[in-house]
Enzyme design. Structure first.
Site, PDB file in Angstrom:
ATOM      1  N   LYS A  33       0.879  -1.181   0.000  1.00 47.45           N
ATOM      2  CA  LYS A  33       0.000   0.000   0.000  1.00 47.45           C
ATOM      3  C   LYS A  33       0.917   1.231   0.000  1.00 47.45           C
ATOM      4  CE  LYS A  33      -3.939  -2.143   2.211  1.00 47.45           C
ATOM      5  NZ  LYS A  33      -3.347  -3.237   3.030  1.00 47.45           N
TER       6      LYS A  33
ATOM      7  N   GLY B  73       1.768  -5.341 -10.342  1.00 47.01           N
ATOM      8  CA  GLY B  73       1.509  -3.956  -9.931  1.00 47.01           C
ATOM      9  C   GLY B  73       2.812  -3.204  -9.678  1.00 47.01           C
TER      10      GLY B  73
ATOM     11  N   ASP C  94       2.011 -16.645  -7.070  1.00 47.78           N
ATOM     12  CA  ASP C  94       0.988 -17.322  -7.875  1.00 47.78           C
ATOM     13  C   ASP C  94       1.564 -17.837  -9.202  1.00 47.78           C
ATOM     14  OD1 ASP C  94      -0.685 -16.546  -5.849  1.00 47.78           O
ATOM     15  OD2 ASP C  94      -1.834 -15.112  -7.018  1.00 47.78           O
TER      16      ASP C  94
ATOM     17  N   MET D  68      -3.785 -20.267  -2.202  1.00 45.53           N
ATOM     18  CA  MET D  68      -3.656 -18.992  -2.916  1.00 45.53           C
ATOM     19  C   MET D  68      -3.771 -19.197  -4.417  1.00 45.53           C
ATOM     20  SD  MET D  68      -0.953 -16.754  -0.746  1.00 45.53           S
ATOM     21  CE  MET D  68      -1.471 -16.030   0.806  1.00 45.53           C
ATOM     22  N   GLY D  69      -3.967 -18.123  -5.109  1.00 46.82           N
ATOM     23  CA  GLY D  69      -4.146 -18.159  -6.568  1.00 46.82           C
ATOM     24  C   GLY D  69      -5.301 -17.247  -6.926  1.00 46.82           C
TER      25      GLY D  69
ATOM     26  N   GLU E  13      -8.220 -19.752  -4.244  1.00 50.58           N
ATOM     27  CA  GLU E  13      -9.054 -18.665  -3.681  1.00 50.58           C
ATOM     28  C   GLU E  13      -9.777 -17.859  -4.760  1.00 50.58           C
ATOM     29  OE1 GLU E  13      -6.337 -15.937  -1.730  1.00 50.58           O
ATOM     30  OE2 GLU E  13      -5.205 -15.678  -3.578  1.00 50.58           O
TER      31      GLU E  13
ATOM     32  N   ARG F 285     -15.240 -30.973   5.925  1.00 52.50           N
ATOM     33  CA  ARG F 285     -14.545 -29.916   6.663  1.00 52.50           C
ATOM     34  C   ARG F 285     -13.774 -29.053   5.664  1.00 52.50           C
ATOM     35  NH1 ARG F 285     -17.403 -31.681   9.992  1.00 52.50           N
ATOM     36  NH2 ARG F 285     -16.887 -32.532  12.053  1.00 52.50           N
TER      37      ARG F 285
ATOM     38  N   HIS G 294      -1.487 -17.694   4.654  1.00 46.70           N
ATOM     39  CA  HIS G 294      -0.103 -17.209   4.566  1.00 46.70           C
ATOM     40  C   HIS G 294       0.935 -18.240   4.986  1.00 46.70           C
ATOM     41  CE1 HIS G 294      -2.422 -13.601   4.022  1.00 46.70           C
ATOM     42  NE2 HIS G 294      -1.340 -13.077   3.479  1.00 46.70           N
ATOM     43  N   LEU G 295       0.505 -19.419   5.423  1.00 50.80           N
ATOM     44  CA  LEU G 295       1.485 -20.494   5.653  1.00 50.80           C
ATOM     45  C   LEU G 295       2.214 -20.791   4.342  1.00 50.80           C
ATOM     46  CD1 LEU G 295      -0.622 -22.901   7.887  1.00 50.80           C
ATOM     47  CD2 LEU G 295       1.422 -21.630   8.568  1.00 50.80           C
TER      48      LEU G 295
HETATM   49  O1  F6P Z   1      -0.769 -12.117  -5.110  1.00 51.05           O
HETATM   50  C1  F6P Z   1      -0.184 -13.007  -4.236  1.00 51.05           C
HETATM   51  C2  F6P Z   1      -1.103 -13.332  -3.094  1.00 51.05           C
HETATM   52  O2  F6P Z   1      -0.453 -14.232  -2.250  1.00 51.05           O
HETATM   53  C3  F6P Z   1      -2.467 -13.850  -3.514  1.00 51.05           C
HETATM   54  O3  F6P Z   1      -2.459 -15.210  -3.845  1.00 51.05           O
HETATM   55  C4  F6P Z   1      -3.294 -13.473  -2.302  1.00 51.05           C
HETATM   56  O4  F6P Z   1      -4.618 -13.235  -2.690  1.00 51.05           O
HETATM   57  C5  F6P Z   1      -2.671 -12.235  -1.826  1.00 51.05           C
HETATM   58  O5  F6P Z   1      -1.377 -12.187  -2.308  1.00 51.05           O
HETATM   59  C6  F6P Z   1      -2.674 -12.058  -0.333  1.00 51.05           C
HETATM   60  O6  F6P Z   1      -2.236 -10.791  -0.026  1.00 51.05           O
HETATM   61  P1  F6P Z   1      -2.061 -10.224   1.439  1.00 51.05           P
HETATM   62  O7  F6P Z   1      -0.751 -10.743   1.969  1.00 51.05           O
HETATM   63  O8  F6P Z   1      -2.033  -8.752   1.254  1.00 51.05           O
HETATM   64  O9  F6P Z   1      -3.205 -10.707   2.272  1.00 51.05           O
END
Ligand code: F6P
Length: 365
Positions: A73, A115, A138, A180-181, A233, A276, A282-283
Protein backbone atom coordinates in the site's frame (compact mmCIF):
# COMPACT_ATOMS: atom_id res chain seq x y z
CA UNK A 1 28.94 2.76 -8.74
CA UNK A 2 26.22 2.49 -6.11
CA UNK A 3 23.03 0.57 -6.90
CA UNK A 4 19.74 0.31 -5.03
CA UNK A 5 17.36 -2.58 -4.52
CA UNK A 6 13.83 -2.78 -3.13
CA UNK A 7 11.11 -5.38 -3.04
CA UNK A 8 7.47 -4.43 -3.20
CA UNK A 9 4.10 -6.18 -2.77
CA UNK A 10 3.49 -9.49 -0.97
CA UNK A 11 6.57 -11.32 0.28
CA UNK A 12 7.50 -14.81 -0.80
CA UNK A 13 10.25 -17.33 -0.07
CA UNK A 14 13.33 -16.56 -2.17
CA UNK A 15 13.36 -12.76 -1.85
CA UNK A 16 16.43 -12.91 0.39
CA UNK A 17 18.11 -15.18 -2.16
CA UNK A 18 17.62 -12.45 -4.79
CA UNK A 19 19.18 -9.91 -2.40
CA UNK A 20 22.07 -12.34 -1.78
CA UNK A 21 22.54 -12.73 -5.56
CA UNK A 22 22.51 -8.97 -6.17
CA UNK A 23 24.95 -8.22 -3.35
CA UNK A 24 27.34 -11.02 -4.37
CA UNK A 25 27.37 -10.07 -8.06
CA UNK A 26 27.62 -6.33 -7.32
CA UNK A 27 30.51 -6.91 -4.91
CA UNK A 28 32.26 -8.78 -7.73
CA UNK A 29 31.91 -5.66 -9.89
CA UNK A 30 33.25 -3.47 -7.09
CA UNK A 31 29.85 -1.77 -6.63
CA UNK A 32 28.05 -0.78 -3.44
CA UNK A 33 24.48 -1.91 -2.78
CA UNK A 34 21.86 0.00 -0.83
CA UNK A 35 18.62 -1.75 0.18
CA UNK A 36 15.51 0.44 0.50
CA UNK A 37 13.14 -0.55 3.28
CA UNK A 38 9.41 -1.30 2.98
CA UNK A 39 9.13 -1.28 -0.79
CA UNK A 40 8.90 1.99 -2.71
CA UNK A 41 8.20 3.78 0.58
CA UNK A 42 11.92 3.64 1.36
CA UNK A 43 12.53 5.95 -1.62
CA UNK A 44 10.67 8.86 -0.07
CA UNK A 45 13.01 11.60 1.20
CA UNK A 46 15.26 11.38 3.11
CA UNK A 47 15.26 7.68 2.12
CA UNK A 48 14.97 4.72 4.46
CA UNK A 49 17.75 2.33 3.58
CA UNK A 50 20.52 0.04 4.75
CA UNK A 51 23.91 -0.71 3.26
CA UNK A 52 24.07 -4.28 2.00
CA UNK A 53 27.43 -5.98 1.76
CA UNK A 54 28.47 -9.64 1.75
CA UNK A 55 29.00 -9.55 5.53
CA UNK A 56 25.46 -8.22 6.09
CA UNK A 57 23.85 -10.73 3.77
CA UNK A 58 25.71 -13.88 4.79
CA UNK A 59 23.22 -16.64 5.61
CA UNK A 60 20.10 -14.76 4.46
CA UNK A 61 19.47 -16.99 1.44
CA UNK A 62 17.82 -19.65 3.56
CA UNK A 63 15.48 -17.21 5.33
CA UNK A 64 11.87 -16.67 4.28
CA UNK A 65 10.39 -13.17 3.99
CA UNK A 66 12.67 -10.26 3.18
CA UNK A 67 15.26 -8.51 5.33
CA UNK A 68 14.21 -5.25 3.63
CA UNK A 69 10.55 -5.38 4.65
CA UNK A 70 7.83 -4.74 2.09
CA UNK A 71 4.50 -3.03 1.59
CA UNK A 72 1.73 -3.20 -0.95
CA UNK A 73 0.00 0.00 0.00
CA UNK A 74 1.41 3.43 0.82
CA UNK A 75 2.21 6.39 -1.42
CA UNK A 76 3.03 4.48 -4.58
CA UNK A 77 -0.45 3.07 -5.25
CA UNK A 78 -1.54 4.02 -8.79
CA UNK A 79 -4.51 6.38 -9.01
CA UNK A 80 -6.55 7.41 -12.00
CA UNK A 81 -5.30 10.87 -12.90
CA UNK A 82 -5.07 13.15 -15.93
CA UNK A 83 -6.39 11.73 -19.21
CA UNK A 84 -7.92 8.82 -17.26
CA UNK A 85 -4.44 7.27 -16.92
CA UNK A 86 -3.84 5.09 -13.87
CA UNK A 87 -0.42 5.87 -12.42
CA UNK A 88 1.48 6.79 -9.27
CA UNK A 89 1.13 10.54 -8.67
CA UNK A 90 4.05 12.18 -10.52
CA UNK A 91 4.96 14.33 -7.54
CA UNK A 92 5.66 11.10 -5.57
CA UNK A 93 7.96 9.78 -8.29
CA UNK A 94 9.80 13.12 -8.37
CA UNK A 95 10.39 12.79 -4.63
CA UNK A 96 11.83 9.29 -5.17
CA UNK A 97 14.12 10.71 -7.86
CA UNK A 98 15.39 13.33 -5.44
CA UNK A 99 16.31 10.63 -2.91
CA UNK A 100 18.12 8.53 -5.53
CA UNK A 101 19.96 11.62 -6.78
CA UNK A 102 21.09 12.66 -3.30
CA UNK A 103 22.22 9.14 -2.50
CA UNK A 104 24.04 8.88 -5.86
CA UNK A 105 22.22 5.69 -6.82
CA UNK A 106 23.14 4.85 -10.42
CA UNK A 107 20.55 2.09 -10.94
CA UNK A 108 17.55 0.70 -9.08
CA UNK A 109 16.47 -2.96 -8.98
CA UNK A 110 12.75 -3.43 -8.29
CA UNK A 111 11.65 -6.92 -7.24
CA UNK A 112 7.89 -7.16 -7.58
CA UNK A 113 4.77 -8.56 -9.20
CA UNK A 114 2.55 -7.10 -11.87
CA UNK A 115 1.51 -3.96 -9.93
CA UNK A 116 5.01 -3.17 -8.64
CA UNK A 117 6.55 -3.73 -12.08
CA UNK A 118 3.99 -1.30 -13.55
CA UNK A 119 5.25 1.25 -11.02
CA UNK A 120 8.85 0.32 -11.94
CA UNK A 121 8.00 1.00 -15.59
CA UNK A 122 6.61 4.42 -14.70
CA UNK A 123 9.79 5.21 -12.75
CA UNK A 124 11.87 4.15 -15.77
CA UNK A 125 9.78 6.29 -18.11
CA UNK A 126 10.29 9.23 -15.75
CA UNK A 127 14.07 8.91 -16.00
CA UNK A 128 15.11 6.42 -13.31
CA UNK A 129 17.44 3.63 -14.56
CA UNK A 130 15.40 0.60 -13.46
CA UNK A 131 15.77 -3.17 -13.75
CA UNK A 132 12.80 -5.38 -12.82
CA UNK A 133 12.90 -8.80 -11.15
CA UNK A 134 9.61 -10.78 -11.29
CA UNK A 135 8.07 -11.91 -8.03
CA UNK A 136 4.72 -13.65 -7.90
CA UNK A 137 3.99 -16.56 -5.65
CA UNK A 138 0.99 -17.32 -7.87
CA UNK A 139 3.47 -17.83 -10.78
CA UNK A 140 1.18 -15.90 -13.09
CA UNK A 141 3.41 -13.48 -15.01
CA UNK A 142 3.30 -14.18 -18.74
CA UNK A 143 6.86 -13.03 -19.44
CA UNK A 144 8.58 -15.61 -17.25
CA UNK A 145 7.99 -19.34 -17.17
CA UNK A 146 8.74 -19.50 -13.46
CA UNK A 147 9.24 -17.23 -10.47
CA UNK A 148 10.87 -17.98 -7.12
CA UNK A 149 8.49 -18.64 -4.22
CA UNK A 150 6.09 -20.78 -6.23
CA UNK A 151 7.92 -24.03 -5.58
CA UNK A 152 8.01 -23.30 -1.83
CA UNK A 153 4.27 -22.56 -1.85
CA UNK A 154 3.57 -25.82 -3.67
CA UNK A 155 5.62 -27.69 -1.04
CA UNK A 156 3.45 -26.15 1.71
CA UNK A 157 0.29 -27.31 -0.07
CA UNK A 158 1.67 -30.82 -0.47
CA UNK A 159 2.66 -30.95 3.19
CA UNK A 160 -0.86 -29.79 4.20
CA UNK A 161 -2.52 -32.37 1.93
CA UNK A 162 -0.34 -35.17 3.32
CA UNK A 163 -1.58 -34.24 6.79
CA UNK A 164 -5.21 -33.81 5.73
CA UNK A 165 -5.13 -37.15 3.94
CA UNK A 166 -4.69 -39.20 7.10
CA UNK A 167 -7.42 -37.45 9.06
CA UNK A 168 -9.83 -37.48 6.09
CA UNK A 169 -9.28 -41.23 5.67
CA UNK A 170 -9.71 -41.99 9.36
CA UNK A 171 -13.07 -40.19 9.49
CA UNK A 172 -14.23 -41.00 5.95
CA UNK A 173 -14.66 -37.28 5.39
CA UNK A 174 -14.33 -34.83 2.58
CA UNK A 175 -11.78 -32.11 3.32
CA UNK A 176 -11.55 -28.94 1.24
CA UNK A 177 -8.26 -27.02 1.24
CA UNK A 178 -8.35 -23.40 0.01
CA UNK A 179 -5.01 -22.21 -1.36
CA UNK A 180 -3.66 -18.99 -2.92
CA UNK A 181 -4.15 -18.16 -6.57
CA UNK A 182 -5.96 -14.94 -7.29
CA UNK A 183 -6.20 -15.11 -11.09
CA UNK A 184 -4.26 -18.28 -11.87
CA UNK A 185 -4.64 -21.73 -10.36
CA UNK A 186 -1.01 -22.91 -10.62
CA UNK A 187 -0.56 -23.41 -6.85
CA UNK A 188 -3.82 -25.40 -6.64
CA UNK A 189 -2.95 -27.44 -9.73
CA UNK A 190 0.66 -28.32 -8.85
CA UNK A 191 0.01 -28.64 -5.12
CA UNK A 192 -3.17 -30.64 -5.70
CA UNK A 193 -1.60 -33.03 -8.19
CA UNK A 194 1.53 -33.60 -6.10
CA UNK A 195 -0.47 -33.95 -2.87
CA UNK A 196 -2.95 -36.48 -4.26
CA UNK A 197 -6.08 -34.29 -4.36
CA UNK A 198 -9.12 -35.92 -5.99
CA UNK A 199 -10.87 -32.70 -7.02
CA UNK A 200 -9.10 -29.46 -8.01
CA UNK A 201 -11.06 -26.25 -8.59
CA UNK A 202 -9.33 -23.46 -10.51
CA UNK A 203 -10.15 -19.90 -11.58
CA UNK A 204 -9.60 -21.00 -15.20
CA UNK A 205 -12.08 -23.91 -15.27
CA UNK A 206 -15.72 -23.19 -14.41
CA UNK A 207 -17.07 -25.81 -11.99
CA UNK A 208 -20.55 -26.78 -10.87
CA UNK A 209 -21.38 -28.12 -7.42
CA UNK A 210 -23.56 -30.98 -8.73
CA UNK A 211 -20.58 -32.19 -10.81
CA UNK A 212 -18.21 -31.89 -7.84
CA UNK A 213 -20.74 -33.89 -5.77
CA UNK A 214 -21.03 -36.47 -8.54
CA UNK A 215 -17.24 -37.01 -8.53
CA UNK A 216 -17.32 -37.55 -4.75
CA UNK A 217 -20.26 -39.96 -4.93
CA UNK A 218 -18.50 -41.94 -7.68
CA UNK A 219 -15.51 -42.30 -5.38
CA UNK A 220 -17.77 -43.49 -2.56
CA UNK A 221 -19.35 -46.06 -4.87
CA UNK A 222 -15.87 -47.40 -5.62
CA UNK A 223 -15.04 -47.76 -1.96
CA UNK A 224 -13.03 -44.53 -1.52
CA UNK A 225 -14.88 -42.92 1.36
CA UNK A 226 -12.63 -39.91 1.83
CA UNK A 227 -11.96 -37.16 -0.69
CA UNK A 228 -9.51 -34.27 -0.78
CA UNK A 229 -10.58 -31.15 -2.66
CA UNK A 230 -8.19 -28.28 -3.40
CA UNK A 231 -9.70 -24.95 -4.40
CA UNK A 232 -7.87 -21.80 -5.49
CA UNK A 233 -9.05 -18.66 -3.68
CA UNK A 234 -9.81 -17.07 -7.07
CA UNK A 235 -12.11 -19.88 -8.28
CA UNK A 236 -15.51 -18.36 -9.04
CA UNK A 237 -18.99 -19.45 -8.06
CA UNK A 238 -21.23 -20.71 -10.84
CA UNK A 239 -22.72 -17.20 -10.96
CA UNK A 240 -19.23 -15.86 -11.79
CA UNK A 241 -18.95 -14.21 -8.38
CA UNK A 242 -15.61 -14.04 -6.55
CA UNK A 243 -15.76 -14.52 -2.77
CA UNK A 244 -14.01 -11.78 -0.81
CA UNK A 245 -13.03 -11.43 2.83
CA UNK A 246 -12.68 -7.68 2.47
CA UNK A 247 -13.46 -5.15 -0.19
CA UNK A 248 -10.84 -2.43 0.15
CA UNK A 249 -12.23 -0.14 -2.54
CA UNK A 250 -9.43 1.31 -4.67
CA UNK A 251 -6.66 1.04 -2.03
CA UNK A 252 -5.07 -2.04 -3.56
CA UNK A 253 -6.43 -5.51 -4.23
CA UNK A 254 -9.51 -6.90 -2.47
CA UNK A 255 -8.79 -9.71 -0.01
CA UNK A 256 -10.11 -12.95 -1.43
CA UNK A 257 -11.30 -15.85 0.68
CA UNK A 258 -14.28 -17.98 1.55
CA UNK A 259 -14.59 -20.21 -1.51
CA UNK A 260 -13.27 -23.22 0.47
CA UNK A 261 -15.99 -22.88 3.12
CA UNK A 262 -18.63 -22.38 0.45
CA UNK A 263 -17.55 -25.48 -1.49
CA UNK A 264 -17.46 -27.54 1.73
CA UNK A 265 -20.99 -26.50 2.72
CA UNK A 266 -22.30 -27.29 -0.77
CA UNK A 267 -20.60 -30.71 -0.79
CA UNK A 268 -22.25 -31.59 2.51
CA UNK A 269 -25.61 -30.45 1.10
CA UNK A 270 -25.30 -32.37 -2.19
CA UNK A 271 -23.68 -35.57 -0.90
CA UNK A 272 -24.70 -35.79 2.76
CA UNK A 273 -21.06 -36.56 3.56
CA UNK A 274 -19.37 -35.00 6.55
CA UNK A 275 -17.13 -32.27 5.18
CA UNK A 276 -14.55 -29.92 6.66
CA UNK A 277 -12.68 -26.97 5.16
CA UNK A 278 -9.28 -25.53 5.89
CA UNK A 279 -7.61 -22.39 4.53
CA UNK A 280 -3.84 -22.57 4.12
CA UNK A 281 -3.45 -18.79 3.79
CA UNK A 282 -0.10 -17.21 4.57
CA UNK A 283 1.49 -20.49 5.65
CA UNK A 284 2.12 -20.77 1.90
CA UNK A 285 4.08 -17.55 1.82
CA UNK A 286 6.13 -17.97 4.99
CA UNK A 287 9.09 -20.13 5.88
CA UNK A 288 12.34 -21.12 4.25
CA UNK A 289 12.57 -21.29 0.45
CA UNK A 290 13.13 -24.63 -1.25
CA UNK A 291 16.49 -25.32 -2.93
CA UNK A 292 14.93 -24.53 -6.33
CA UNK A 293 13.68 -21.13 -5.14
CA UNK A 294 17.04 -20.29 -3.56
CA UNK A 295 18.86 -21.03 -6.80
CA UNK A 296 16.31 -19.19 -8.93
CA UNK A 297 16.50 -16.18 -6.59
CA UNK A 298 20.30 -16.03 -6.72
CA UNK A 299 20.29 -16.38 -10.53
CA UNK A 300 17.68 -13.61 -10.86
CA UNK A 301 19.75 -11.33 -8.62
CA UNK A 302 22.96 -12.01 -10.52
CA UNK A 303 21.19 -11.37 -13.84
CA UNK A 304 19.80 -8.05 -12.59
CA UNK A 305 23.36 -6.91 -11.86
CA UNK A 306 24.54 -8.18 -15.25
CA UNK A 307 21.79 -6.15 -16.98
CA UNK A 308 22.94 -3.03 -15.11
CA UNK A 309 26.52 -3.66 -16.24
CA UNK A 310 25.21 -3.82 -19.82
CA UNK A 311 23.15 -0.64 -19.38
CA UNK A 312 19.97 -2.57 -20.27
CA UNK A 313 17.54 -0.47 -18.27
CA UNK A 314 13.77 -0.86 -18.54
CA UNK A 315 14.32 -4.64 -18.77
CA UNK A 316 13.01 -7.40 -16.51
CA UNK A 317 14.82 -10.60 -15.61
CA UNK A 318 12.97 -13.57 -17.06
CA UNK A 319 13.24 -17.38 -16.97
CA UNK A 320 12.54 -19.11 -20.27
CA UNK A 321 13.52 -22.57 -21.47
CA UNK A 322 15.93 -23.31 -18.61
CA UNK A 323 17.79 -19.99 -19.12
CA UNK A 324 17.63 -16.75 -17.18
CA UNK A 325 17.50 -13.83 -19.62
CA UNK A 326 15.56 -10.61 -19.95
CA UNK A 327 12.51 -9.00 -21.57
CA UNK A 328 11.21 -5.42 -21.74
CA UNK A 329 9.25 -4.59 -18.55
CA UNK A 330 6.38 -3.36 -20.71
CA UNK A 331 6.08 -6.81 -22.25
CA UNK A 332 5.83 -8.34 -18.79
CA UNK A 333 3.12 -6.25 -17.16
CA UNK A 334 -0.62 -6.67 -17.60
CA UNK A 335 -0.23 -10.09 -19.18
CA UNK A 336 -1.05 -12.98 -16.94
CA UNK A 337 -0.01 -16.59 -17.50
CA UNK A 338 -3.08 -18.66 -16.77
CA UNK A 339 -3.64 -22.41 -16.74
CA UNK A 340 -4.82 -23.50 -20.19
CA UNK A 341 -7.79 -25.86 -19.69
CA UNK A 342 -6.75 -27.71 -22.88
CA UNK A 343 -3.11 -28.14 -21.86
CA UNK A 344 -1.22 -31.40 -21.48
CA UNK A 345 -1.02 -31.06 -17.69
CA UNK A 346 -4.82 -30.78 -17.37
CA UNK A 347 -5.24 -33.76 -19.72
CA UNK A 348 -2.74 -35.73 -17.64
CA UNK A 349 -4.57 -34.85 -14.42
CA UNK A 350 -7.92 -35.87 -15.89
CA UNK A 351 -6.45 -39.11 -17.20
CA UNK A 352 -5.35 -40.15 -13.71
CA UNK A 353 -8.84 -39.47 -12.35
CA UNK A 354 -8.68 -35.92 -11.02
CA UNK A 355 -11.96 -34.03 -11.39
CA UNK A 356 -12.05 -30.30 -12.09
CA UNK A 357 -15.73 -30.13 -11.19
CA UNK A 358 -16.73 -29.65 -14.81
CA UNK A 359 -18.05 -32.02 -17.43
CA UNK A 360 -14.53 -32.78 -18.74
CA UNK A 361 -13.67 -36.43 -19.14
CA UNK A 362 -12.27 -37.34 -15.73
CA UNK A 363 -12.20 -41.04 -14.92
CA UNK A 364 -13.28 -41.59 -11.34
CA UNK A 365 -10.58 -43.12 -9.21
O1 F6P B 1 -0.77 -12.12 -5.11
C1 F6P B 1 -0.18 -13.01 -4.24
C2 F6P B 1 -1.10 -13.33 -3.09
O2 F6P B 1 -0.45 -14.23 -2.25
C3 F6P B 1 -2.47 -13.85 -3.51
O3 F6P B 1 -2.46 -15.21 -3.84
C4 F6P B 1 -3.29 -13.47 -2.30
O4 F6P B 1 -4.62 -13.24 -2.69
C5 F6P B 1 -2.67 -12.23 -1.83
O5 F6P B 1 -1.38 -12.19 -2.31
C6 F6P B 1 -2.67 -12.06 -0.33
O6 F6P B 1 -2.24 -10.79 -0.03
P1 F6P B 1 -2.06 -10.22 1.44
O7 F6P B 1 -0.75 -10.74 1.97
O8 F6P B 1 -2.03 -8.75 1.25
O9 F6P B 1 -3.21 -10.71 2.27
Amino acid sequence: MRIGILNSGGDCPGLNAVIHGVVGAAHHQGWEVVGFRDGFEGLLPPGDSMVLNPERTVGIMKLGGTILGTTNKGHFVAKVGEGNVSEVPREIVERAKTTLHHMEIGALIVVGGDGSLTTALQLYRMGIPVIGVPKTIDNDLQATAMTFGFDSAVHSVVDALDRLHTTAESHKRVIVLEVMGRHAGWIALYGGMAGGADVILLPEIGFSMPLVAEAIKRRDARGHHSTLVVVAEGARLESGELLKRQNIGGKGEDRLGGIGEYVASQIEKFTGKETRSCTLGHLQRGGAPTALDRILGVRFGAMAVHLISQGKFGRMVSYQQYQVGDVAIEEAVNQLRLVDPQSEIIRAARSVGISFGDDGAAKAR
